[in-house]
Design a protein around this motif. Structure first.
Motif, PDB file in Angstrom:
ATOM      1  N   TRP A  18       4.234  25.278   5.414  1.00 11.47           N
ATOM      2  CA  TRP A  18       4.872  23.997   5.700  1.00 11.47           C
ATOM      3  C   TRP A  18       3.818  22.931   5.985  1.00 11.47           C
ATOM      4  O   TRP A  18       3.918  21.791   5.502  1.00 11.47           O
ATOM      5  CB  TRP A  18       5.815  24.178   6.880  1.00 11.47           C
ATOM      6  N   LEU A  19       2.789  23.271   6.764  1.00 11.07           N
ATOM      7  CA  LEU A  19       1.723  22.305   7.053  1.00 11.07           C
ATOM      8  C   LEU A  19       0.938  21.942   5.791  1.00 11.07           C
ATOM      9  O   LEU A  19       0.540  20.786   5.614  1.00 11.07           O
ATOM     10  CB  LEU A  19       0.780  22.865   8.115  1.00 11.07           C
ATOM     11  N   LEU A  22       3.050  19.491   3.936  1.00 10.24           N
ATOM     12  CA  LEU A  22       2.992  18.187   4.611  1.00 10.24           C
ATOM     13  C   LEU A  22       1.661  17.486   4.363  1.00 10.24           C
ATOM     14  O   LEU A  22       1.619  16.260   4.249  1.00 10.24           O
ATOM     15  CB  LEU A  22       3.218  18.353   6.112  1.00 10.24           C
ATOM     16  N   SER A  23       0.580  18.252   4.285  1.00 12.89           N
ATOM     17  CA  SER A  23      -0.718  17.619   4.046  1.00 12.89           C
ATOM     18  C   SER A  23      -0.772  16.999   2.652  1.00 12.89           C
ATOM     19  O   SER A  23      -1.375  15.947   2.469  1.00 12.89           O
ATOM     20  CB  SER A  23      -1.848  18.621   4.250  1.00 12.89           C
ATOM     21  N   ASN A  40      -5.794  23.140   6.576  1.00 12.41           N
ATOM     22  CA  ASN A  40      -4.610  23.845   7.058  1.00 12.41           C
ATOM     23  C   ASN A  40      -4.536  25.272   6.528  1.00 12.41           C
ATOM     24  O   ASN A  40      -3.972  26.148   7.175  1.00 12.41           O
ATOM     25  CB  ASN A  40      -3.335  23.083   6.690  1.00 12.41           C
ATOM     26  N   GLY A  48      -4.203  22.973  12.057  1.00 12.98           N
ATOM     27  CA  GLY A  48      -2.881  22.379  12.254  1.00 12.98           C
ATOM     28  C   GLY A  48      -2.834  21.444  13.448  1.00 12.98           C
ATOM     29  O   GLY A  48      -2.180  20.396  13.405  1.00 12.98           O
ATOM     30  N   TYR A  52      -2.089  17.510  13.162  1.00 11.20           N
ATOM     31  CA  TYR A  52      -0.996  16.859  13.900  1.00 11.20           C
ATOM     32  C   TYR A  52      -1.500  15.646  14.669  1.00 11.20           C
ATOM     33  O   TYR A  52      -0.863  14.588  14.641  1.00 11.20           O
ATOM     34  CB  TYR A  52      -0.318  17.845  14.854  1.00 11.20           C
ATOM     35  N   GLY A  58       4.207  16.943  11.574  1.00  5.89           N
ATOM     36  CA  GLY A  58       4.083  18.390  11.508  1.00  5.89           C
ATOM     37  C   GLY A  58       4.132  19.116  12.828  1.00  5.89           C
ATOM     38  O   GLY A  58       3.538  20.183  12.953  1.00  5.89           O
TER      39      GLY A  58
END
Length: 89
Positions: A18-19, A22-23, A40, A48, A52, A58
């Motif tokens: 997921w991270l 998002l990146s 990440n 992470g 954030y 995230g």
């Protein structure tokens, strides 16, 4: 207690993927996207946490990664002892 390792690993994997997604979504340039994705991927959970605080996105996947690491660390000793007991002699 051995199941905590599996649950923790799954949570860590989901949060890390997921991270990484998002990146890619929140980078401005291709280089920035790739850099944050590599950070990440390679440096969880520190990567992470840095991501954030730098991007302010995230939090939920970061919490999944941290909880996953904690669950894995708590369940690891009993998991290893189970594996050692089941080894042939």
């Amino acid at each position: 207690m051995g199941n905590l390792v599996y649950i923790g690993s799954l949570l860590t994997f989901i949060g890390a993927v997921w991270l990484i997604i998002l990146s890619f979504q929140n980078g401005k340039t291709t280089g920035e996207k790739l850099l944050w994705a590599l950070v990440n991927f390679i440096c969880q959970p520190i990567g992470g946490i840095v991501f954030y605080f730098m991007k302010r996105v995230g939090l939920l996947p970061l919490l999944l990664v941290i909880i996953g690491f904690i669950l894995t660390a708590v369940g690891y000793p009993s998991f290893v002892s189970q594996v050692m007991q089941n080894m042939p002699k």
